[in-house]
Motif scaffolding. Structure first.
Motif, short mmCIF file in Angstrom:
data_model
loop_
_atom_site.label_atom_id
_atom_site.label_comp_id
_atom_site.label_asym_id
_atom_site.label_seq_id
_atom_site.Cartn_x
_atom_site.Cartn_y
_atom_site.Cartn_z
N UNK A 61 0.85 -1.19 0.00
CA UNK A 61 0.00 0.00 0.00
C UNK A 61 0.89 1.24 0.00
N UNK A 62 0.64 2.15 -0.94
CA UNK A 62 1.44 3.36 -1.03
C UNK A 62 0.88 4.45 -0.12
N UNK A 63 1.67 5.47 0.10
CA UNK A 63 1.21 6.58 0.94
C UNK A 63 0.14 7.40 0.24
N UNK A 64 0.05 7.25 -1.08
CA UNK A 64 -0.98 7.97 -1.83
C UNK A 64 -2.31 7.22 -1.83
N UNK A 65 -2.34 6.05 -1.22
CA UNK A 65 -3.59 5.31 -1.12
C UNK A 65 -3.77 4.20 -2.13
N UNK A 66 -2.82 4.00 -3.02
CA UNK A 66 -2.93 2.93 -4.01
C UNK A 66 -2.12 1.71 -3.61
N UNK A 67 -1.86 0.86 -4.57
CA UNK A 67 -1.00 -0.30 -4.36
C UNK A 67 -0.03 -0.40 -5.52
#
Length: 632
Positions: free
Chosen positions: A232-238
């Motif tokens: 999970x990225x900090x931007x909310x994606x994967x």
């Protein structure tokens, strides 16, 4: 005493040390030679009572560091013993003792010395490791290039920690910048460890991937092959993580290409190691091969000392800068580093339900600061500001911010190289040739440097290292630091001091950092201690082997048992025919090509075509080898 008795005596000492550690719960040790064990105990006089952000002063001012015997003593101690906590990264994340090398085998090699000295500790392989097409088999001896002084049970520059059943090893400045001299049987403080095989040792670690950004891996995309390995990225994606085994194999090849005596200190996704420089630093500013450490305390020397630990001994500290340095989300970056960590506490499992930053913080001994080492973060973190490459200042707990860096600067500026006398008439002839050939045009001043940075295309040496910091320009902040004496941890609301940067200095700093449209450059190095620092140029490519064969090029030196001949290598620096042979040999070495070791550039000659005869050339070489400290 027979060899078996020496072995038993040494083993007994190690066992006793282990018993003390077990009894008290914690124990650490790093060797520091006594003055009687030094080949170069003479010291330079200190030029000023205070340093004020790089300016000498006779009286204290805001930001001043007092230069006295106590500061220099602390600097020497820090030089040999201060790790700033990097033992956690090197042991628990990178796995320096969990790959081919193990604690047992390192201890065994040291015990077998039984008090004898060595310039190249040979350690048996504990576990098979494959690097490229080469598998290092169990029992095979690895030439580490670690120096062990006579009577010592520990290598120079290694600090061993025992903490309630867990053994870690950290590194100090002395690992690279102190060397045992077999000729005198003593330690040369400030001399580069010319056969330190750090690249191979990193390649043999269990998680070389933790240093992958120092090698030629411009993109992780070719390694992102498993859709089940994502984060999970900090931007909310994967995003997918790279395949751990494939990236590890690639990282090992890049690290193993570094020649002994070199180190890749730039996380620029390019393999471009530089020759380990000496620490005979007085009047030698700016510092670093590109001259990037040019402002701040001690004319930038404290910035260089800080860079080693804030940038190079803990790559987890770069997570917040990963978007603009590597084009990666911080969680992807940390997940890449941690998915092969040997310590279960630090290992990231994509199926484990925690983000990489959560895994790191749970195990981090410094959870309130970036990374794993002991840092004070400037307000500019994670951005560079021409004094720090990432807004971090390595600081020892219990001391003011940056105190150990400043202390090491004062100590290094006091160092003189060992005296290498030659007949006065030869030195006089050599000096005349030095002036006649135009060497003094750049190599002037007390340390035989004009303290300038030269554009890479002008000097003609391998150019990629000169551009290593180019990506920091987009997020650059004005240079500042906490004032000397600022307590650590830093109290909330503490203001910083601006670091002076005039327009003339700014142009040189921008060139050193490859900013403002410049191509980057390399500094004019000082010429102190050349006898200790062969091979030459920033890539260490101007090399000639020892003995009657005098093989040109870096090839023979890939075996740490072989070191460059200083006189012949200097001759190759100024003789175009011998240099051509050196360059051709480097081009024929696949390992040198991978590491971008060329030996090209600095086309300034003192040879037959320049009207310099063999005897004059030999005198010039002897003159250069005799320079042991600032001109008086």
């Amino acid at each position: 005493m027979g060899s078996s008795r020496r072995l038993l005596a040494a083993a007994g000492i190690l066992i006793a040390a282990g018993g003390l550690a077990a009894a008290f719960g914690r124990f650490s040790h790093a060797p520091m030679p006594d003055e009687a064990d030094l080949a170069n105990p003479a010291r330079n006089a200190q030029p000023a009572a205070y340093d004020v952000l790089g300016r000498p002063a006779a009286s204290p001012e805001p930001g001043a560091v007092r230069i006295d015997d106590a500061l220099i003593r602390r600097g020497r101690e820090a030089f040999y013993r201060e790790t700033f906590g990097n033992e956690v990264f090197l042991t628990d994340v990178m796995g320096m003792l969990d790959g081919a090398l193990s604690l047992y085998e390192v201890s065994r090699a040291l015990t077998l010395l039984a008090g004898r000295a060595t310039t190249n500790l040979e350690v048996r392989v504990a576990r098979p490791v494959t690097v490229g097409g080469r598998t290092y088999q169990v029992g095979e001896l690895i030439p580490t290039g670690l120096d062990v002084a006579k009577g010592s049970l520990f290598p120079l520059g290694i600090r061993t920690f025992y903490d309630r059943g867990h053994v870690r090893m950290g590194i100090t400045c002395a690992l690279c910048h102190a060397a045992y001299d077999p000729g005198t049987g003593k330690v040369v403080e400030g001399a580069p460890n010319r056969d330190l095989n750090v690249g191979l040792m990193m390649a043999l670690a269990s998680n070389t991937t933790a240093y992958y950004m120092h090698g030629s891996t411009p993109s992780l995309d070719p390694f992102r092959t498993d859709p089940n390995r994502s984060v999970a990225t900090r931007a909310g994606g994967r995003e997918r993580l790279p395949d751990p085994e494939a990236l590890e194999a690639a990282a090992k090849v890049q690290a193993a290409s570094w020649p002994p005596g070199s180190f890749d200190s730039s996380p620029d996704l390019v393999t471009n190691p530089t020759s380990i420089p000496s620490s005979f630093t007085a009047h030698g500013h700016p510092y670093g091969w590109s001259g990037h450490a040019g402002i701040g305390p001690f004319r930038g020397l404290s910035a260089l000392n800080n860079n080693v630990h804030a940038l190079n001994s803990d790559t987890t500290a770069q997570a917040d800068a990963a978007p603009f340095l590597f084009g990666l989300d911080p969680e992807v970056y940390l997940g890449t580093l941690l998915q092969r960590a040997p310590s279960p506490s630090f290992r990231f499992d994509p199926q484990g339900g925690r983000t990489p930053s959560q895994v790191l913080k749970a195990a981090d001994p410094t959870p309130d600061a970036p990374g794993l080492n002991s840092y004070a973060a400037l307000p500019s973190f994670p951005n560079a500001n021409y004094v720090t490459t990432n807004g971090l200042v390595a600081t020892s707990p219990g001391e003011p911010v940056g105190y150990a860096n400043d202390a090491m600067s004062a100590f290094q500026n006091a160092l003189r190289a060992p005296a290498r006398p030659a007949p006065p008439e030869i030195l006089a002839t050599g000096r005349q040739v030095f002036e006649r050939a135009g060497c003094a045009g750049c190599h002037a001043g007390p340390a035989y440097t004009n303290n300038r940075v030269v554009p890479a295309p002008e000097i003609g040496t391998e150019p990629t290292r000169a551009r290593s910091f180019a990506k920091t320009e987009g997020t650059l902040r004005p240079p500042d630091l906490y004032a000397a004496g600022t307590p650590f941890p830093v109290p909330p609301g503490t203001k910083t001091l601006p670091v002076p940067l005039g327009e003339a200095d700014r142009a040189q700093v921008q060139l050193a950092w490859a900013h403002a449209g410049t191509p980057g450059g390399y500094k004019v190095p000082n010429l102190i201690g050349l006898n200790e620092s062969a091979p030459y140029l920033h890539d260490g490519g101007v090399a000639v082997g020892p003995g009657p064969a005098r093989e040109p090029g870096i090839g023979p030196l890939l075996d740490p048992a072989v070191q460059a001949d200083p006189a012949e290598s200097l001759r190759a620096l100024v003789d175009r025919d011998l240099r051509a042979r050196v360059i051709a040999a480097n081009r024929a070495s696949p390992r040198a090509v991978t590491a971008r070791v060329t030996g090209e550039g600095h086309a300034y000659w003192a040879d037959a075509q320049a009207g310099v005869g063999p005897a004059e050339q030999a005198a010039l070489v002897q003159y250069l080898l005799s320079l042991d400290g600032p001109a008086r």
